[in-house]
Design a protein around this motif. Structure first.
Motif, PDB file in Angstrom:
ATOM      1  N   ASP A  35       0.979  -1.105   0.048  1.00  0.00           N
ATOM      2  CA  ASP A  35       0.090  -0.160  -0.311  1.00  0.00           C
ATOM      3  C   ASP A  35       0.815   1.467  -0.095  1.00  0.00           C
ATOM      4  N   ASP A  36       2.123   1.248   0.326  1.00  0.00           N
ATOM      5  CA  ASP A  36       2.992   2.477   0.378  1.00  0.00           C
ATOM      6  C   ASP A  36       3.705   2.674  -0.913  1.00  0.00           C
ATOM      7  N   MET A  37       3.446   1.945  -1.912  1.00  0.00           N
ATOM      8  CA  MET A  37       4.050   2.042  -2.991  1.00  0.00           C
ATOM      9  C   MET A  37       3.692   2.934  -3.961  1.00  0.00           C
ATOM     10  N   ILE A  42       2.995   4.427  -7.893  1.00  0.00           N
ATOM     11  CA  ILE A  42       2.752   3.772  -9.203  1.00  0.00           C
ATOM     12  C   ILE A  42       3.998   3.375  -9.887  1.00  0.00           C
ATOM     13  N   GLU A  43       5.127   4.219  -9.698  1.00  0.00           N
ATOM     14  CA  GLU A  43       6.353   3.762 -10.432  1.00  0.00           C
ATOM     15  C   GLU A  43       7.267   2.533  -9.678  1.00  0.00           C
ATOM     16  N   GLU A  44       6.886   2.570  -8.188  1.00  0.00           N
ATOM     17  CA  GLU A  44       7.738   1.434  -7.669  1.00  0.00           C
ATOM     18  C   GLU A  44       6.710   0.087  -7.773  1.00  0.00           C
ATOM     19  N   GLN A  45       5.318   0.274  -7.901  1.00  0.00           N
ATOM     20  CA  GLN A  45       4.914  -0.957  -8.287  1.00  0.00           C
ATOM     21  C   GLN A  45       4.985  -1.535  -9.555  1.00  0.00           C
ATOM     22  N   SER A  51      -7.620  -6.860   8.626  1.00  0.00           N
ATOM     23  CA  SER A  51      -7.110  -5.311   8.528  1.00  0.00           C
ATOM     24  C   SER A  51      -5.858  -4.902   8.385  1.00  0.00           C
ATOM     25  N   GLU A  52      -4.922  -5.994   8.211  1.00  0.00           N
ATOM     26  CA  GLU A  52      -3.448  -6.058   8.428  1.00  0.00           C
ATOM     27  C   GLU A  52      -3.346  -5.493   6.881  1.00  0.00           C
ATOM     28  N   ARG A  53      -2.167  -4.662   6.916  1.00  0.00           N
ATOM     29  CA  ARG A  53      -1.674  -4.111   5.381  1.00  0.00           C
ATOM     30  C   ARG A  53      -0.758  -5.197   5.036  1.00  0.00           C
ATOM     31  N   ILE A  54      -0.579  -5.627   3.669  1.00  0.00           N
ATOM     32  CA  ILE A  54       0.239  -6.755   3.202  1.00  0.00           C
ATOM     33  C   ILE A  54       1.614  -6.163   3.241  1.00  0.00           C
TER      34      ILE A  54
END
Length: 239
Positions: A82-84, A86-89, A195-198
């Motif tokens: 979720d912190d990425m 668009i470029e990092e994804q 509810s945890e982030r991946i």
């Protein structure tokens, strides 16, 4: 080829990779010499020469996949999906593509090597299992008590890399038979708490395991083709 596309310098072969390729090139040269001498009426030498050249290409592609995965992983710095940006994804997806391509190729090359060894040494592994793997061929060596020196060396290599290879095999089986391996990691995390982030997998560890898989493949190829070259030299077949 991939290094050129990534803006990197061409690879300089060295170490295990160089030794594995040189052993296979020598075998290919010996096979060509025998074809010229005997005209190869059954095409057995031609078949083995084609298989050997194919293994050289496959090994090159495996090393390039590992290098490309490592290249794209350097741009992945976030710990969570979720912190990425668009470029990092995009960089992460490219890393995943080449990483998966790499671990699939590890077992593909080993199975191709198994086919070569089965044919070279008349192991008749297909009588044991119609669609056999490299590891079935190793068991057939032991069952037949054939070529003990080569069998022992290949078994020692297999045992030395047992832990990383088991991890790569599990991910390969998940990728091919069930679902995308990275999605399996996501699913496991979802079960821990909706509810945890991946959190991203340990990319550094995965790359290290793939590098060990590459080393295992190089050592297995080098041992197999060196042994073959030595056996042929004893029988007067020299380049």
């Amino acid at each position: 080829m991939l290094r050129l596309l990534l803006g990197e310098q061409p690879r300089q072969n060295n170490g295990l990779l160089e030794e594995a390729i040189e052993s296979m090139v020598k075998t290919s040269q010996l096979l060509k010499k025998e074809m010229e001498k005997n005209e190869d009426p059954t095409h057995d030498f031609r078949k083995l020469e084609i298989w050997t050249r194919g293994l050289i290409v496959s090994l090159d592609e495996l090393e390039q996949s590992w290098n490309a995965a490592k290249h794209f992983s350097r741009s992945v710095n976030s710990g969570y999906v979720d912190d990425m940006s668009i470029e990092e994804q995009g960089e992460y997806r490219r890393y995943v593509y080449f990483y998966k391509n790499g671990f699939i190729r590890v077992f593909s090359i080993l199975d191709k090597l198994g086919t070569v060894l089965n044919d070279l040494y008349d192991l008749n592994t297909s009588k044991v299992k119609e669609h056999f793997s490299y590891f079935t061929v190793l068991r057939q060596f032991k069952f037949l008590k054939a070529h003990g020196e080569l069998s022992a060396e290949l078994e020692a290599i297999k045992e030395r890399y047992k832990t990383p290879m088991n991890k790569l095999r599990k991910r390969r089986n998940t990728e091919i038979h069930y679902m995308n391996s990275e999605m399996q990691d996501d699913l496991w995390q979802r079960h821990q708490g909706l509810s945890e982030r991946i959190e991203l997998e340990d990319i550094g560890q995965h790359l290290d395991e793939l590098e060990q898989g590459l080393e295992m493949v190089c050592q297995s190829l080098r041992a197999s083709y060196r042994y073959t070259n030595q056996m042929w030299a004893k029988n007067g077949i020299r380049a």
